[in-house]
Enzyme design. Structure first.
Site, PDB file in Angstrom:
ATOM      1  N   ASP A   8       1.200   0.849  -8.168  1.00  0.00           N
ATOM      2  CA  ASP A   8       1.784   0.351  -6.924  1.00  0.00           C
ATOM      3  C   ASP A   8       2.640   1.481  -6.342  1.00  0.00           C
ATOM      4  O   ASP A   8       2.834   2.516  -6.988  1.00  0.00           O
ATOM      5  CB  ASP A   8       2.640  -0.879  -7.237  1.00  0.00           C
ATOM      6  CG  ASP A   8       3.454  -1.341  -6.053  1.00  0.00           C
ATOM      7  OD1 ASP A   8       2.879  -1.522  -4.978  1.00  0.00           O
ATOM      8  OD2 ASP A   8       4.681  -1.510  -6.211  1.00  0.00           O
ATOM      9  N   LYS A  49       1.421  -6.892   4.104  1.00  0.00           N
ATOM     10  CA  LYS A  49       2.621  -7.118   4.913  1.00  0.00           C
ATOM     11  C   LYS A  49       2.426  -8.163   6.010  1.00  0.00           C
ATOM     12  O   LYS A  49       3.346  -8.925   6.329  1.00  0.00           O
ATOM     13  CB  LYS A  49       3.103  -5.787   5.507  1.00  0.00           C
ATOM     14  CG  LYS A  49       3.542  -4.791   4.435  1.00  0.00           C
ATOM     15  CD  LYS A  49       4.668  -5.353   3.571  1.00  0.00           C
ATOM     16  CE  LYS A  49       5.110  -4.420   2.465  1.00  0.00           C
ATOM     17  NZ  LYS A  49       4.280  -4.525   1.260  1.00  0.00           N
TER      18      LYS A  49
END
Length: 409
Positions: A8, A49
């Site tokens: 990540d 997002k």
């Protein structure tokens, strides 16, 4: 044999404490007059997002605030406007929060030496990530491929699509030779969905959520408490392993490649009286050091003392509870020795095992008169027999019984 690692970004390899998404989300919502608590944002970090904005806007209280502030705009319009504003805010924040986390450079060198490929997946868009990649490259971190949901038809975490895409582009077959590393629940869920080995990172991650200076200013006890909470969350999400920092991954890879257990062998279940076996949750909590003069410790002690008085159904005006450390026998002896007068009272003891017999021995030692009501060790104490015995001995104002006789197993 480990062939590849998929990392990540924010909170895992860069941006200690995963600050950038929090700052950008809060500024985006604040620009429309809506305040979103940090904890609510952190709960879903790791998502795409746009999906994250939609999830926040799905909350009834947030929708109420939006309608109050912008009665002429729908919720779908709110999502579009806030997401566009987030894209602007995040670009400004990323330039300030893209410092590599400690241990990453050493880990990259280890991977290169062993021929282990490494890539990334992220909740950022390709445009957002485009601002981070060159900054990371200048510091020595250049993943072979960086995957966003733009490359997987908009499908992001917790689905496995981005991770599987990265594996395909690296030419790695078999998810069991791939490690997925992240600091959020969604990272772990992504790895589990792809059947990869999942590793959670604690220090500098989203679940602690502090800057490096904030974290280092804490006491060791507070740091351990926060780490234990993060470990529990990641393990509950299904993480195969949880490490403190990225440098720990070097030892973990070596252990996996040699078929060693990274975690110590589980302790045997203890059948000795006590019981002595404790759960992993209890063990982790016991790793936290507490000062007996700390205000928090003193408050906990007072709360326990008051709870004991409530349990005994007595007033604090006339009684007090004193906490004493010792074995079960110690507690029994202190109770009998302080609660039962030696001169003017008789104690009845329901005995169905070794601890009931020990009560009688304690009473003898303390010169306390007692009447014994005996049951076999494998026999449940019978209330009707006890009541008849109490009726036959009106001189008995005190009664003792073992709630669960340990010797029965």
């Amino acid at each position: 044999m480990i062939k590849a690692i998929v990392f990540d970004w924010a909170g895992t390899t860069v941006d200690y404490g995963s600050q950038a998404p929090i700052i950008a989300f809060q500024q985006a919502f604040e620009s429309f007059g809506i305040t979103v608590p940090t904890a609510e944002i952190r709960a879903d970090l790791g998502l795409d997002k746009l999906d994250h904005v939609k999830k926040i806007m799905a909350k009834p209280d947030v929708q109420d605030k939006w309608r109050e502030k912008h009665p002429n705009d729908s919720i779908s319009q709110a999502v579009d406007q806030i997401y566009r504003r987030f894209q602007t805010e995040i670009v400004q924040v990323l330039a300030k929060t893209s410092q590599l986390k400690s241990g990453l450079v050493e880990l990259v060198a280890y991977c290169q030496q062993r021929g282990i490929k490494y890539a990334s997946t992220t909740g950022y868009t390709s445009e957002m990530l485009g601002h981070v990649i060159p900054l990371a490259a200048k510091q020595g971190y250049t993943p072979e491929i960086n995957v966003t949901s733009d490359l997987t038809n908009g499908i992001g975490r917790p689905n496995p699509d981005m991770l599987l895409y990265a594996m395909d582009k690296m030419g790695v077959e078999g998810p069991h030779s791939v490690i997925k590393v992240g600091d959020t629940v969604n990272d772990i869920l992504e790895g589990k969905a792809a059947h990869a080995i999942t590793v959670g990172v604690v220090e500098g991650g989203n679940l602690i959520g502090l800057t490096e200076d904030e974290y280092n200013s804490l006491s060791i006890a507070k740091q351990n408490s926060l780490k234990n909470r993060a470990i529990t969350i990641l393990e509950n999400a299904g993480a195969d392993y949880v490490i403190d920092n990225l440098q720990d991954l070097i030892n973990l890879i070596s252990a996996i490649d040699t078929d060693q257990k990274y975690e110590p062998q589980p302790a045997p279940i203890l059948l000795t009286p006590g019981p002595l076996t404790t759960s992993p949750v209890v063990k982790k909590q016991m790793l936290v050091d507490h000062g007996t003069w700390d205000d928090e410790y003193k408050a906990d002690t007072q709360a326990v003392r008051q709870a004991l008085l409530k349990l005994a159904n007595v007033s604090s005006a006339n009684y007090t509870a004193v906490l004493m450390q010792g074995s079960g026998t110690f507690a029994v002896e202190s109770t009998i020795g302080t609660a039962v007068p030696k001169q003017s009272a008789v104690l009845m003891i329901a005995i169905n095992g070794a601890y009931g017999q020990r009560m009688a021995q304690i009473a003898d030692y303390l010169d306390i008169k007692h009447v014994d009501l005996n049951f076999r060790e494998d026999e449940i104490t019978d209330w009707h027999q006890i009541k008849r015995a109490l009726d036959a001995h009106p001189e008995v104002p005190y009664f003792a019984i073992v709630h669960c006789e340990t010797t029965t197993g």
